[in-house]
Design a protein around this motif. Structure first.
Motif, mmCIF file in Angstrom:
data_model
loop_
_atom_site.group_PDB
_atom_site.id
_atom_site.type_symbol
_atom_site.label_atom_id
_atom_site.label_comp_id
_atom_site.label_asym_id
_atom_site.label_seq_id
_atom_site.Cartn_x
_atom_site.Cartn_y
_atom_site.Cartn_z
ATOM 1 N N UNK A 215 1.102 10.655 2.486
ATOM 2 C CA UNK A 215 0.412 9.600 2.154
ATOM 3 C C UNK A 215 0.668 8.352 3.068
ATOM 4 N N UNK A 216 2.044 8.459 3.670
ATOM 5 C CA UNK A 216 2.324 7.514 4.816
ATOM 6 C C UNK A 216 1.290 7.773 5.844
ATOM 7 N N UNK A 217 1.019 8.698 6.380
ATOM 8 C CA UNK A 217 0.087 8.833 7.047
ATOM 9 C C UNK A 217 -1.535 8.235 6.905
ATOM 10 N N UNK A 218 -1.894 8.567 5.772
ATOM 11 C CA UNK A 218 -3.231 7.748 5.124
ATOM 12 C C UNK A 218 -2.939 6.422 5.266
ATOM 13 N N UNK A 219 -1.931 5.844 5.073
ATOM 14 C CA UNK A 219 -1.405 4.517 5.234
ATOM 15 C C UNK A 219 -1.586 4.050 6.576
ATOM 16 N N UNK A 220 -1.105 4.753 7.578
ATOM 17 C CA UNK A 220 -1.150 4.307 8.854
ATOM 18 C C UNK A 220 -2.469 4.241 9.677
ATOM 19 N N UNK A 221 -3.230 5.009 9.030
ATOM 20 C CA UNK A 221 -4.873 4.943 9.329
ATOM 21 C C UNK A 221 -5.532 3.761 8.889
ATOM 22 N N UNK A 222 -5.087 3.515 7.632
ATOM 23 C CA UNK A 222 -5.671 2.492 6.852
ATOM 24 C C UNK A 222 -5.287 0.937 7.630
ATOM 25 N N UNK A 223 -4.107 1.044 7.896
ATOM 26 C CA UNK A 223 -3.472 -0.125 8.758
ATOM 27 C C UNK A 223 -4.010 -0.293 10.060
ATOM 28 N N UNK B 144 0.919 -1.078 -0.242
ATOM 29 C CA UNK B 144 0.035 -0.005 -0.063
ATOM 30 C C UNK B 144 0.622 1.250 0.029
ATOM 31 N N UNK B 145 2.156 1.077 0.753
ATOM 32 C CA UNK B 145 2.794 2.575 0.644
ATOM 33 C C UNK B 145 3.303 2.977 -0.794
ATOM 34 N N UNK B 146 3.444 1.737 -1.761
ATOM 35 C CA UNK B 146 3.698 2.218 -3.188
ATOM 36 C C UNK B 146 2.550 2.522 -3.812
ATOM 37 N N UNK C 125 12.482 16.224 4.238
ATOM 38 C CA UNK C 125 12.206 15.059 4.735
ATOM 39 C C UNK C 125 11.297 14.365 3.808
ATOM 40 N N UNK C 126 10.701 14.828 2.866
ATOM 41 C CA UNK C 126 9.880 14.096 1.811
ATOM 42 C C UNK C 126 10.672 13.454 0.848
ATOM 43 N N UNK C 127 12.077 14.086 0.658
ATOM 44 C CA UNK C 127 12.912 13.297 -0.227
ATOM 45 C C UNK C 127 13.668 12.269 0.463
ATOM 46 N N UNK C 128 13.823 12.220 1.783
ATOM 47 C CA UNK C 128 14.347 11.129 2.424
ATOM 48 C C UNK C 128 13.181 9.879 2.601
ATOM 49 N N UNK C 129 11.962 10.311 2.688
ATOM 50 C CA UNK C 129 11.033 9.245 2.819
ATOM 51 C C UNK C 129 11.109 8.692 1.282
ATOM 52 N N UNK C 130 11.172 9.660 0.204
ATOM 53 C CA UNK C 130 11.248 8.939 -1.260
ATOM 54 C C UNK C 130 12.360 7.924 -1.315
ATOM 55 N N UNK C 131 13.480 8.468 -0.685
ATOM 56 C CA UNK C 131 14.681 7.425 -0.939
ATOM 57 C C UNK C 131 14.537 6.066 -0.265
ATOM 58 N N UNK C 132 13.827 6.338 1.113
ATOM 59 C CA UNK C 132 13.214 5.125 1.767
ATOM 60 C C UNK C 132 12.429 4.061 1.134
ATOM 61 N N UNK C 133 11.428 4.725 0.245
ATOM 62 C CA UNK C 133 10.415 3.981 -0.109
ATOM 63 C C UNK C 133 11.305 3.122 -1.508
#
Length: 342
Positions: free
Chosen positions: A287-295, A25-27, A43-51
């Protein structure tokens, strides 16, 4: 995604399915909501790299492999009961393709229809020797991953999953701890080297269409199976620790309802978009925040639902359409309690 009876389930496979869903779902949400490309040094670029180092191509790989394992288990168990496993499997993947066709109307990158087609192509190989399936699957994986042909990878991964089922790799995992430990150590070292190399190739994310970005993605596809294998080994290893296995119990129920949860991930994302008009308005961290709610919603719902019912809602429909009969959905009170605390 293999809705067999609870008493026949291999718990480790459910944990792995649930784990794979957490990453998928993260992707998917990034494309479904057309998240904004991050600016450099944010910070968004750091998360992009993590993804793209730890998520993209890693969890889809696990999901594809697990479909192959489920493929083998379904046919072999049906045959053991005196049924025509191949015929039932054909009906099963037809239903899966129908789910996928509907899902593709809302999520063009969906996987179910791809798995159904791959299952149809690989079905003739079910009766081949496990050594041959392992060899063919490994060669295909090596070719497709090296060339970066992501759309063909499921064929190789599903065939490797079929071979893993033939080798009974997931039966009695507890007694295979030593082999599993060595497997995990080896793939940890390979993963560390692979991710280090990919990290050194990281471009500026805003340079869409650049050669550097293309190569970064290509390397991610090449090393994806290595990273995924490490994830699988590590999760199976930590599940040998009783307290960890108990803490991760929600993941097992999440995986038992993999079909329902996979499709409803898209449903929840699209509902959020229709209510809040999110398309093209979010950064990656949002988008990560939305995923956490869905989790949270899905994990809690899965545990509650499976306390009272044998199958997830769509798993029950899938099973009914496969066997052309209505299976019992509710479970008795005593069985319900025993299964819930298991």
């Amino acid at each position: 995604m293999n809705p067999v009876e609870t008493r026949n389930r291999i718990d480790e496979l459910d944990y792995l399915r649930g784990f794979a869903l957490l990453g998928i779902i993260l992707i998917n949400i990034v494309s479904l909501l057309s998240a904004n490309t991050p600016a450099p040094n944010t910070p968004d670029a750091v998360y992009w790299k993590f993804l793209y180092l730890f998520v993209e191509g890693r969890f889809y790989t696990i999901f594809s492999f697990l479909f192959g394992v489920g493929f083998y288990l379904f046919i072999s168990r049906a045959n053991a009961k005196g049924k025509n496993g191949s015929l039932l499997f054909l009906r099963r993947i037809f239903v899966m393709f129908s789910f996928g066709l509907f899902h593709s109307m809302y999520h063009p990158g969906e996987a179910l229809s791809v798995y159904a087609v791959c299952g149809l192509l690989i079905l003739p190989l079910y009766k081949l020797k496990k050594e041959l399936n392992l060899t063919i699957g490994f060669i295909l994986l090596l070719v497709f991953s090296t060339l970066g042909i992501k759309m063909f990878l499921p064929v190789a991964l599903i065939l490797l999953g079929l071979a893993a089922g033939q080798y009974q790799l997931f039966e009695n995992v507890v007694v295979k701890r030593k082999q599993l430990s060595w497997f995990t150590i080896i793939f940890f070292l390979l993963t560390a080297m692979a991710l280090y190399y990919q990290a050194t190739q990281t471009p500026i994310p805003s340079r869409e269409g650049s050669l550097e970005l293309y190569w970064f993605y290509h390397v991610g596809i090449m090393i994806g199976p290595i990273v995924s294998a490490f994830y699988v080994g590590l999760l199976l290893l930590v599940l040998q620790i009783p307290i960890v296995k108990k803490l991760l119990t929600p993941l097992k129920y999440y995986g038992r309802m993999a079909l329902t949860n996979y499709l409803f991930q898209t449903f929840f994302i699209l509902i959020a978009n229709s209510v809040f008009d999110l398309y093209g308005q979010l950064n990656l961290l949002q988008t990560l925040g939305i995923c956490l709610v869905i989790y949270i919603i899905q994990l809690v719902f899965s545990m509650i639902w499976l306390r009272y019912f044998r199958f997830g809602p769509l798993e029950w429909v899938w099973r009914m359409a496969t066997y052309l009969q209505v299976p019992p959905l509710r479970i008795k009170e005593k069985t319900k309690y025993q299964d819930f605390i298991k």
